[in-house]
Motif scaffolding. Structure first.
Motif, short mmCIF file in Angstrom:
data_model
loop_
_atom_site.label_atom_id
_atom_site.label_comp_id
_atom_site.label_asym_id
_atom_site.label_seq_id
_atom_site.Cartn_x
_atom_site.Cartn_y
_atom_site.Cartn_z
N GLU A 36 0.84 -1.19 0.00
CA GLU A 36 0.00 0.00 0.00
C GLU A 36 0.88 1.25 0.00
O GLU A 36 1.99 1.25 0.56
N PRO A 37 0.41 2.35 -0.58
CA PRO A 37 1.16 3.61 -0.52
C PRO A 37 1.33 4.05 0.93
O PRO A 37 0.45 3.83 1.77
N ALA A 38 2.46 4.68 1.22
CA ALA A 38 2.75 5.12 2.59
C ALA A 38 1.70 6.09 3.11
O ALA A 38 1.46 6.18 4.32
N ASN A 39 1.09 6.85 2.19
CA ASN A 39 0.10 7.84 2.62
C ASN A 39 -1.33 7.29 2.59
O ASN A 39 -2.30 8.03 2.73
N HIS A 40 -1.44 5.97 2.40
CA HIS A 40 -2.76 5.34 2.40
C HIS A 40 -3.43 5.58 3.74
O HIS A 40 -2.81 5.49 4.79
N GLU A 41 -4.72 5.85 3.72
CA GLU A 41 -5.44 6.18 4.95
C GLU A 41 -5.34 5.06 5.98
O GLU A 41 -5.13 5.29 7.17
N LEU A 42 -5.44 3.80 5.53
CA LEU A 42 -5.35 2.68 6.46
C LEU A 42 -3.95 2.54 7.04
O LEU A 42 -3.77 2.08 8.18
N ALA A 43 -2.93 2.95 6.26
CA ALA A 43 -1.56 2.79 6.72
C ALA A 43 -1.25 3.66 7.93
O ALA A 43 -0.40 3.32 8.75
N LYS A 44 -1.96 4.77 8.05
CA LYS A 44 -1.67 5.71 9.13
C LYS A 44 -1.98 5.12 10.50
O LYS A 44 -1.35 5.47 11.49
N ASN A 45 -2.94 4.22 10.55
CA ASN A 45 -3.39 3.68 11.85
C ASN A 45 -3.22 2.17 11.95
O ASN A 45 -3.88 1.53 12.75
N CYS A 46 -2.33 1.63 11.16
CA CYS A 46 -2.14 0.18 11.17
C CYS A 46 -1.43 -0.26 12.46
O CYS A 46 -0.34 0.23 12.78
N ASP A 47 -2.05 -1.13 13.22
CA ASP A 47 -1.54 -1.48 14.55
C ASP A 47 -1.23 -2.97 14.67
O ASP A 47 -1.23 -3.53 15.78
N ARG A 48 -0.95 -3.63 13.56
CA ARG A 48 -0.59 -5.04 13.63
C ARG A 48 0.55 -5.32 12.65
O ARG A 48 0.73 -4.58 11.68
N TYR A 49 1.30 -6.38 12.93
CA TYR A 49 2.48 -6.69 12.14
C TYR A 49 2.40 -8.14 11.67
O TYR A 49 2.06 -9.04 12.46
N ILE A 50 2.72 -8.34 10.42
CA ILE A 50 2.71 -9.69 9.82
C ILE A 50 4.16 -10.09 9.56
O ILE A 50 4.91 -9.34 8.93
N LEU A 51 4.56 -11.24 10.04
CA LEU A 51 5.95 -11.68 9.87
C LEU A 51 6.02 -13.19 9.77
O LEU A 51 5.06 -13.89 10.14
N PRO A 52 7.13 -13.74 9.27
CA PRO A 52 7.27 -15.20 9.23
C PRO A 52 7.14 -15.79 10.63
O PRO A 52 7.50 -15.15 11.63
N GLY A 53 6.64 -17.01 10.71
CA GLY A 53 6.49 -17.66 12.00
C GLY A 53 7.81 -18.10 12.59
O GLY A 53 8.83 -18.21 11.90
N PHE A 54 7.80 -18.37 13.89
CA PHE A 54 9.01 -18.76 14.61
C PHE A 54 9.28 -20.26 14.46
O PHE A 54 8.36 -21.06 14.28
N ILE A 55 10.56 -20.62 14.57
CA ILE A 55 10.97 -22.01 14.40
C ILE A 55 11.89 -22.42 15.55
O ILE A 55 12.85 -21.71 15.86
#
Length: 552
Positions: A36-55
């Motif tokens: 998403e563009p950095a200035n996307h409205e949803l990007a301003k308030n995004c409060d979760r992070y998606i990352l690879p799982g732990f091993i």
């Protein structure tokens, strides 16, 4: 076609990048990642992070006392999407049948459980195990069962001496270009390079930073271990800054109560709190195991299997959701994977013992005593005066010297006896059929009567862990090979936590009394141990007498 989308701050560990976007999953794989563009409205308030799982880069699932499918239910809650698992515990009891049990059960969970072929079954020739695996059996596991690496090579003397049987096992893995795991506590000097030259590429037994750096110099990757008994993170975490490409996280052995509370996520959180670069930490927790072991685990790239997690932030790493191959395995601290019904299998032939079987005759003023070290697997050899009555050593509670026994579970034989210091019991006894690595019955007690009661409780149920306090007997049954339960993992965690607390109430100040007890029979860890055949010195790599004469 099953498809879903997850929106959030995407942490691309492989490319050391982070951006707001959407992960599109179709049929268990990542079909698209939309930035998403950095200035996307949803990007301003995004409060979760998606990352690879732990091993977890090295674990014996059996030590969780749970079968693989139940282990997965608890581990995925903490963001674990895969493990590199050595089934040598059950292999020592049941051989190929045991390994194939683990493989069959592991296939019934979407969490990826990569099982190795046990390199040292039995671990040594100085104990009684239920099975033996040679190079032919290992070849079968690799070629017929899909096992993907040679698990920890514990018999270091055999490697360094080019012992034929061990070299044949190593050659099987080398011929197939498979990773070979190491196990070399306190190995130093030129022997480190010789050990590495045998094709061994990892070690999880380092207890000092200097030891780890010496092994890294030989090309060996370091698995930073933080288990229920052995805790090496504090000594080794500086490697995350100096050698992140050589590091992985592992627990080795994790009991069910600890697994219910946390897993690799705890090490990630601790590392971030210490100020390490988040991408270096996540490289160790997520990426390095996939690359080293060639795991079929996704790393949040297009066309990868959908193995990823959603967390609240990159400080606490509170896991909100865990996906394994596109399956929502856990959400908001709750396990969503189903339990799997499993029929137990076992091998247990010992019969009840008598109190007099646990007598220890002594002939010298001084005796060899095993000194335990809390939070470590190593022990020390002490030479101390025994408390003697009528020619027999008895427990000396005032000096914290207790009786230790290992009883053959595979056939009837007299108990092997020793003395142990710093276990801390003021009364009672504890016993277990988890005794690395052959898994005979092991027990420690403040009196012969309670020691006998504890051992007989394990024999009567053909496996478990028990606390005896006078006439009070509290037992957790482990019907699968005397190592695991096929019941609900959270119930087992609660029962085990109760037993652990009861053992501490008897006086033990050890962090994990049962885990510490289980390693007092492991003959490949320094310095003094007890097998079902007798007292064993790893310095001499042979049996020694309990009686000790001071050298003139």
């Amino acid at each position: 076609m099953l498809s879903f989308q997850v929106f959030g701050n995407i942490v691309d560990v492989l490319n050391r990048d982070m951006f707001v976007g959407t992960v599109v999953v179709t049929e268990g794989r990542i079909a698209e990642i939309i930035r998403e563009p950095a200035n996307h409205e949803l990007a301003k308030n995004c409060d979760r992070y998606i990352l690879p799982g732990f091993i977890d880069a090295h674990i014996h699932i059996e030590s969780s006392m749970l079968i693989p499918t139940e282990f997965a239910r608890l581990a995925t809650v903490h963001g674990t999407v895969a493990t590199v698992s050595d089934p040598h515990e059950i292999a020592n009891v049941l051989g190929l049948e045991g390994v194939r049990f683990m493989l069959a059960n592991a296939r019934q969970t979407p969490m990826q459980i990569a099982l190795g072929a046990p390199a040292c079954v039995p671990a040594t020739s100085f104990e009684t195990s239920g099975a033996a695996l040679g190079d032919r059996e290992l070849q079968q596991l690799f070629e017929e069962d899909g096992v993907s690496y040679l698990s920890e090579v514990m018999n270091v003397p055999a490697v360094l001496a080019n012992q034929a049987e061990m070299i044949a096992k190593l050659q099987v893995a080398r011929n197939l270009n498979l990773p070979i795991d190491g196990h070399a506590p306190e190995l130093h000097g030129e022997t480190v390079q010789r050990y590495a030259n045998a094709g061994i590429s990892t070690d999880h037994e380092c207890i000092t930073l200097a030891e780890a750096l010496e092994k890294i110099a030989a090309g060996i990757k370091i698995l930073i271990r933080e288990g229920s008994a052995a805790k090496n993170y504090e000594a080794l975490h500086p490697l995350l800054k100096t050698h992140p490409e050589f590091c992985m996280f592992c627990s080795d052995d994790r009991h069910p109560d600890d697994l219910a509370k946390g897993h690799i996520n705890d090490l990630v959180k601790r590392s971030i709190a210490l100020g390490y670069d988040k991408f270096d930490v996540l490289q160790a927790a997520c990426v390095n195991p996939v690359k080293h072991y060639h795991l079929k685990v996704g790393l949040l790239q297009i066309e990868d299997p959908a193995d990823f997690i959603v967390v609240d932030d990159l400080e606490d790493f509170q896991v909100l959701r865990t996906y394994c191959h596109g399956v929502l395995a856990a959400e908001q601290g709750k396990a969503l994977l189903p339990s799997v019904e499993t029929l137990p299998l076992n091998r247990f032939a010992a019969t009840a013992k008598k109190i007099e079987d646990f007598a220890i005759p002594v002939q010298t003023p001084m005796v060899r005593v095993i000194e335990v070290c809390d939070r470590q697997l190593i022990t020390k050899e002490q030479h101390l005066p025994a408390k003697v009555t009528k020619g027999f050593a008895i427990a000396d509670i005032d000096r914290d010297i207790l009786k230790l026994t290992v009883v053959n579970r595979y056939r009837d034989a007299p108990p092997a006896m020793g003395l142990v210091k710093h276990f801390g019991l003021k009364r009672g006894a504890i016993a277990s059929s988890i005794a690395h690595d052959s898994h005979n019955v092991i027990a420690v007690g403040a009196s012969d009567a309670e020691l006998c009661t504890a051992v007989n409780a394990i024999i009567a149920t053909k496996g478990g862990v028990v606390v005896v306090d006078g006439n009070d007997v509290q037992l957790l049954q482990l019907p699968v090979a005397g190592l695991m339960s096929n019941a609900d993992g959270y119930d087992i965690a609660a029962q085990y936590e109760s037993l652990n607390a009861k053992a501490k109430a008897l006086g033990s100040s050890l962090t994990s009394p049962f885990m510490t007890l289980s390693f007092l029979a492991l003959l490949v860890i320094p310095e003094l141990k007890l097998s079902d055949l007798g007292l064993f010195s790893t310095t001499d790599f042979n049996f020694v007498s309990l009686d000790w004469d001071e050298p003139s």
